[in-house]
Design an enzyme around this catalytic site. Sequence first.
Site, short mmCIF file in Angstrom:
data_model
loop_
_atom_site.label_atom_id
_atom_site.label_comp_id
_atom_site.label_asym_id
_atom_site.label_seq_id
_atom_site.Cartn_x
_atom_site.Cartn_y
_atom_site.Cartn_z
N GLY A 68 0.82 -1.21 0.00
CA GLY A 68 0.00 0.00 0.00
C GLY A 68 0.85 1.26 0.00
O GLY A 68 1.95 1.29 0.56
N ARG A 111 1.28 -5.72 -5.05
CA ARG A 111 1.27 -6.65 -3.92
C ARG A 111 1.71 -8.07 -4.28
O ARG A 111 1.43 -9.01 -3.55
CB ARG A 111 -0.13 -6.68 -3.29
CG ARG A 111 -0.54 -5.40 -2.58
CD ARG A 111 -1.68 -5.63 -1.62
NE ARG A 111 -2.17 -4.41 -1.00
CZ ARG A 111 -1.63 -3.84 0.08
NH1 ARG A 111 -0.59 -4.38 0.64
NH2 ARG A 111 -2.14 -2.74 0.58
N ASP A 164 5.32 -7.83 5.64
CA ASP A 164 5.35 -8.97 4.71
C ASP A 164 6.39 -8.78 3.60
O ASP A 164 7.12 -9.70 3.26
CB ASP A 164 3.97 -9.19 4.06
CG ASP A 164 2.97 -9.80 5.04
OD1 ASP A 164 3.41 -10.56 5.93
OD2 ASP A 164 1.77 -9.51 4.94
N LYS A 210 8.19 0.72 5.49
CA LYS A 210 7.06 1.53 5.01
C LYS A 210 5.74 0.97 5.51
O LYS A 210 5.59 -0.25 5.54
CB LYS A 210 7.07 1.50 3.48
CG LYS A 210 5.84 2.05 2.84
CD LYS A 210 5.13 1.08 1.89
CE LYS A 210 4.40 -0.03 2.58
NZ LYS A 210 3.48 -0.80 1.74
N THR A 211 4.84 1.75 5.93
CA THR A 211 3.41 1.45 6.03
C THR A 211 2.73 2.50 6.90
O THR A 211 3.23 2.85 7.98
CB THR A 211 3.06 0.05 6.58
OG1 THR A 211 1.64 -0.05 6.66
CG2 THR A 211 3.63 -0.29 7.95
N ASP A 234 0.23 1.96 8.46
CA ASP A 234 -0.38 1.25 9.60
C ASP A 234 0.42 1.39 10.90
O ASP A 234 -0.11 1.15 11.97
CB ASP A 234 -0.52 -0.25 9.28
CG ASP A 234 -1.36 -0.49 8.04
OD1 ASP A 234 -2.02 0.47 7.59
OD2 ASP A 234 -1.35 -1.62 7.53
P1 FBP Z 1 0.53 -2.07 3.71
O1 FBP Z 1 1.33 -0.84 3.96
O2 FBP Z 1 0.71 -3.08 4.79
O3 FBP Z 1 0.76 -2.63 2.38
O4 FBP Z 1 -1.01 -1.68 3.81
C1 FBP Z 1 -1.52 -0.43 4.00
C2 FBP Z 1 -3.03 -0.44 3.84
O5 FBP Z 1 -3.41 0.90 3.58
C3 FBP Z 1 -3.82 -1.01 5.01
O6 FBP Z 1 -4.05 -0.05 6.01
C4 FBP Z 1 -5.10 -1.44 4.33
O7 FBP Z 1 -5.78 -2.46 5.05
C5 FBP Z 1 -4.62 -1.95 3.00
O8 FBP Z 1 -3.42 -1.24 2.72
C6 FBP Z 1 -5.60 -1.74 1.88
O9 FBP Z 1 -5.13 -2.41 0.76
P2 FBP Z 1 -5.42 -2.00 -0.75
O10 FBP Z 1 -4.50 -0.87 -1.09
O11 FBP Z 1 -5.02 -3.21 -1.52
O12 FBP Z 1 -6.84 -1.61 -0.88
#
Ligand code: FBP
Length: 544
Positions: A77, A141, A172, A198-199, A201
């Site tokens: 993400g 991803r 991951d 990065k994230t 979250d």
């Molecule tokens: P990562 O940084 O772990 O890849 O995810 C961030 C995130 O924004 C999460 O908060 C959310 O659940 C997910 O990506 C949403 O995924 P997508 O971009 O595939 O809709």
Amino acid sequence: MSKSALQIARAAYQPKLPKALQGPVVAKEGAATQSVGDQAKIKELFPNTYGLPVIEFVPGAAQASEPINVGVILSGGQAPGGHNVISGLFDGVKSINPASKLYGFILGPGGLVDHNYMELTSDIIDDYRNTGGFDIIGSGRTKLEKTEQFEKGIEILRELNIKALVIIGGDDSNTNACVLAEYYAAKKYGVQVIGCPKTIDGDLKNEQIETSFGFDTACKTYSELIGNIQRDCNSARKYWHFIKLMGRSASHIALECALQTQPNICLISEEVEAKEMSLDDVVNYIADIVAARADEGCHYGTVLIPEGLIEFIPAIKKLIKELNEVLTDPVTGEPRVFPDAEEQIAYVKRTIAKENLAVLESLPEDVARQLCLERDPHGNVQVSLIETEKLLSRMVADRLKETKRAPKFATQHHFFGYEGRCAAPSNYDADYCYSLGYNASRLIAAGKTGYMSIVKNTTAPASEWVAGGVPITMMMNIERRNGADKPVIRKALVELDGAPFKFFAAHRAEWAKKTSYVYPGPIQYFGPTEVCDQPTKTLQLEQA
Ligand code: FBP
């Protein structure tokens, strides 16, 4: 490309670097490290990258270096500041030797496997400095975990004479970076692999990583929006706003936004699990506060809901665990394939344990369907698709109707996630990301592989930040994923005995009763330091 006035002004911003990275460096090595859990198993799986020391860069003597070609991948993400990691890496690689080249793999790890790449030249980089988004090369991803993918990767790395690969990703993706580093080291392919945390979250943090980049900007963006809603709420005095916040499993984003805005209610998934609350308990908790405020004549309020809430309710967690098992093919470890959604749901209902089936059937149909059907490529339930904010407000409304006084309860719903993931990085993220990228070039020059780029002491002014590297194996343990035991980076959840949660817990009763809203306003880039350069409340409380 036409640009906004802010983009033009921000393009001229020169991100700050830690003092140690401002000139030539030398790597100061600490003691050998161990993984956070399952040491023997992790050591066996990573014989070439296990036990390496944590390193810190300190000023050293200048040395002439050969040009080095580097590849970069954005994985998962979007998070504000990704472009600054790349521009920092670019400047760092060019400072090693101006003839060095940086190649970006397009649309995430898949670009490496499919040989889809572009050279990142200074003209391109200059267009993206201090901007949000990952659009310079795009993200994806695709999981990098199979030997065939590693072998496809090495073909293009050899063709481009790339000696080091930087993978910018979450837990991951950095786990996969470590597996790739180990594979290339075992095969003696001569390609280093470096990770970057990065994230949005905020769940990739530990003793060595203070925060993942993007968390600061994303939380500030959501807090601005929550503050605006709270002003509206306090002006109209007629709605309860249910606001779901992204963040996957962990509640760091919800907690940080609560610390910034002081809402009436903020649920913390980790607490719900620790207290073994049922969905009913959560609904009662909200309904009691709504009723208490109504008694004071306040028929309005704000509720923050972390997107992972549902999977922390113990009964639902058990159900999800079994769903993950039954929806994975035990032989291939890949998701089972069904002719259509109805067959998949029927298979789930036939296969899972009786008590889990009862939980599944107690949920509203739309939520049960989402739980059975949606998975991301890492096998995680796609929690962001579950409309918990609507589910909870619907259940609270029903609960209030059952009470004698049945207070007025009009609702609005919001989901903040994508609104913040590509925001222009705050000064904190602009500096932090640039430093992480620049520092990655120093790890490469020092010949490291299987390391993550780290920058610490970030509540101090940037010049005092400490840069170095941590072996990724140090953060690993064995966890059950997709029906199999796998080495993974341990995810950081909200700690209930940590300072940020404790501060929140000490104030939430007052925030629930009174209207104590705080309005943070938009991120400021130019102006006094207390307005522009504050790190998150989470970090300030953790480092206090
Ligand atoms: P990562 O940084 O772990 O890849 O995810 C961030 C995130 O924004 C999460 O908060 C959310 O659940 C997910 O990506 C949403 O995924 P997508 O971009 O595939 O809709």
